[in-house]
Design an enzyme around this catalytic site. Sequence first.
Site, short mmCIF file in Angstrom:
data_model
loop_
_atom_site.label_atom_id
_atom_site.label_comp_id
_atom_site.label_asym_id
_atom_site.label_seq_id
_atom_site.Cartn_x
_atom_site.Cartn_y
_atom_site.Cartn_z
N CYS A 1 0.77 -1.40 0.25
CA CYS A 1 -0.73 0.12 -0.31
C CYS A 1 1.37 1.59 0.48
CB CYS A 1 -1.27 0.50 1.11
SG CYS A 1 -0.47 -0.03 3.32
N1 LIG Z 1 -3.64 -3.75 5.48
C1 LIG Z 1 -3.47 -3.27 4.63
O1 LIG Z 1 -3.45 -2.30 4.32
C2 LIG Z 1 -3.14 -4.22 3.20
C3 LIG Z 1 -2.83 -3.67 1.87
C4 LIG Z 1 -1.63 -3.84 1.29
C5 LIG Z 1 -1.27 -5.24 1.64
N2 LIG Z 1 -1.58 -5.40 2.63
C6 LIG Z 1 -1.62 -7.58 2.77
O2 LIG Z 1 -2.37 -8.05 3.02
C7 LIG Z 1 -2.23 -9.16 4.33
C8 LIG Z 1 -3.07 -9.20 4.71
O3 LIG Z 1 -3.00 -8.33 5.31
P1 LIG Z 1 -4.12 -7.67 6.47
O4 LIG Z 1 -4.79 -6.39 6.51
O5 LIG Z 1 -5.92 -7.96 5.67
O6 LIG Z 1 -4.18 -8.65 7.54
P2 LIG Z 1 -4.22 -9.33 9.02
O7 LIG Z 1 -5.97 -8.64 9.30
O8 LIG Z 1 -4.51 -9.73 10.31
O9 LIG Z 1 -5.26 -10.76 8.50
C9 LIG Z 1 -4.79 -11.82 8.09
C10 LIG Z 1 -5.59 -12.71 7.74
O10 LIG Z 1 -4.55 -13.62 6.74
C11 LIG Z 1 -5.57 -15.10 8.39
N3 LIG Z 1 -4.72 -16.31 8.43
C12 LIG Z 1 -3.61 -15.51 9.17
N4 LIG Z 1 -2.62 -16.85 9.20
C13 LIG Z 1 -2.58 -17.86 8.67
C14 LIG Z 1 -2.38 -19.02 7.96
N5 LIG Z 1 -1.35 -19.63 8.51
N6 LIG Z 1 -3.19 -19.34 6.85
C15 LIG Z 1 -3.83 -19.23 6.49
N7 LIG Z 1 -4.62 -18.33 7.19
C16 LIG Z 1 -3.96 -17.09 7.71
C17 LIG Z 1 -6.28 -14.85 9.29
O11 LIG Z 1 -6.55 -15.82 9.40
P3 LIG Z 1 -7.97 -15.91 10.50
O12 LIG Z 1 -8.40 -14.77 11.56
O13 LIG Z 1 -8.47 -16.82 10.91
O14 LIG Z 1 -6.58 -16.80 11.75
C18 LIG Z 1 -6.63 -13.27 8.30
O15 LIG Z 1 -7.83 -14.00 7.53
C19 LIG Z 1 -0.93 -9.35 4.11
O16 LIG Z 1 0.07 -9.72 3.71
C20 LIG Z 1 -0.33 -7.93 4.71
O17 LIG Z 1 0.82 -6.86 4.37
C21 LIG Z 1 -2.30 -5.32 3.20
#
Ligand SMILES: NC(=O)c1ccc[n+]([C@@H]2O[C@H](COP(=O)([O-])OP(=O)(O)OC[C@H]3O[C@@H](n4cnc5c(N)ncnc54)[C@H](OP(=O)(O)O)[C@@H]3O)[C@@H](O)[C@H]2O)c1
Length: 351
Positions: free
Chosen positions: A154
């Site tokens: 992002c």
């Molecule tokens: N947040 C942003 O603005 C943003 C922007 C661009 C890219 N990203 C990237 O997008 C990805 C997700 O970010 P997020 O902000 O959505 O994080 P998040 O809110 O912490 O969500 C993480 C998700 O991954 C799942 N998860 C965790 N460990 C796992 C595993 N070992 N196997 C399968 N599923 C697993 C979690 O499931 P449970 O809840 O069921 O444990 C949850 O659904 C990251 O790589 C991040 O760097 C984020």
Amino acid sequence: MVMHMSIRVAVSGASGYVGGEVLRVFSAHPDVEFGALTAHSSAGDALGAHQPHLRQLADRTIVDTTPENLAGHDVVVLALPHGASAEIAAQLPPETLVIDCGADHRLQSAEAWAEYYGGDHAGTWPYGMPELITPTGHQRDVLPGTTRIAVPGCNVTAVTLGLQPGVAAGVVDPTDVVAVLANGYSGAGKKLAVPYLASEALGSAQPYAVGGSHRHIPEIIQNLTSAGAADVRLSFTPTLVPMSRGILATVTAPLATGVNVEAVRAAWEDAYADEPFVHLLPEGQWPTTAATLGANTCLVQVAVDGKAGRVVVVSAIDNLVKGTAGAALQSMNVALGLPETTGLTTIGVAP
Ligand SMILES: NC(=O)c1ccc[n+]([C@@H]2O[C@H](COP(=O)([O-])OP(=O)(O)OC[C@H]3O[C@@H](n4cnc5c(N)ncnc54)[C@H](OP(=O)(O)O)[C@@H]3O)[C@@H](O)[C@H]2O)c1
């Protein structure tokens, strides 16, 4: 009568911030229908327990993230922590379009991966930033037909789309780029940690990853190199500010020798005149994060600080839309040969 194709999409990480936003943004696409919704610790829960704003999917059950549960889809969107997505992606069929919102497949350099993320580099996928300027045109030129897409970081999107016109036109010196960002808390994901408690966040601003350690640095350098820089040196400092969504990036670089103010503005005007989602604002009007909320837009303004001898660019995005879920849908459209703007909005939520 308008005929629609049907695109069956699985979303992995459906309980998280990005997974939730993928579900919200992709819901507006006329051809998308959702298959499996997968995650990890929340498997077995109703989606509505984690994403109460997605009323149409509230009764769907989250299942485990396994190759079996992700089989039989046209598109699989991975919104998982880095490392987890490479592991599951390696087990998906080559003909499935896999869109990774995490970092695992963004970097071209295995050395940069090892330095900033650690561990083995999973390889490089086509980069999901259609507007990225490349030596031969734009990144959208190479996305049609691909079955693997690495969605950008992002912060990377905000800084790249802000500065790349100046780099491509040679009106800034990329060996002295300084980027300072104001970031909403959703950028950190849903994880619990002391700096993210309301008592720490409300009424306060806090920098993080200061001093050149942020993982998005090599990706920004990679992009500015794609846009034409021979050598990039970048100082990058994000700052958490009390808002849920949004990134406001202020990026400065020295004005290149012999370049005038008109040439600077022309560089940005030329680069973005035909872009549907990246808008150079009228002179004197500055981007705000509020104007991008919920929209797949990046708003940009540029000025020359003559006394400092620097070009100053400000760009704003919604980190969850143009910063990830919107970029994922935009890139999916290009990969599948659909109009790039299908299902995406430039209409924000304000105030
Ligand atoms: N947040 C942003 O603005 C943003 C922007 C661009 C890219 N990203 C990237 O997008 C990805 C997700 O970010 P997020 O902000 O959505 O994080 P998040 O809110 O912490 O969500 C993480 C998700 O991954 C799942 N998860 C965790 N460990 C796992 C595993 N070992 N196997 C399968 N599923 C697993 C979690 O499931 P449970 O809840 O069921 O444990 C949850 O659904 C990251 O790589 C991040 O760097 C984020």
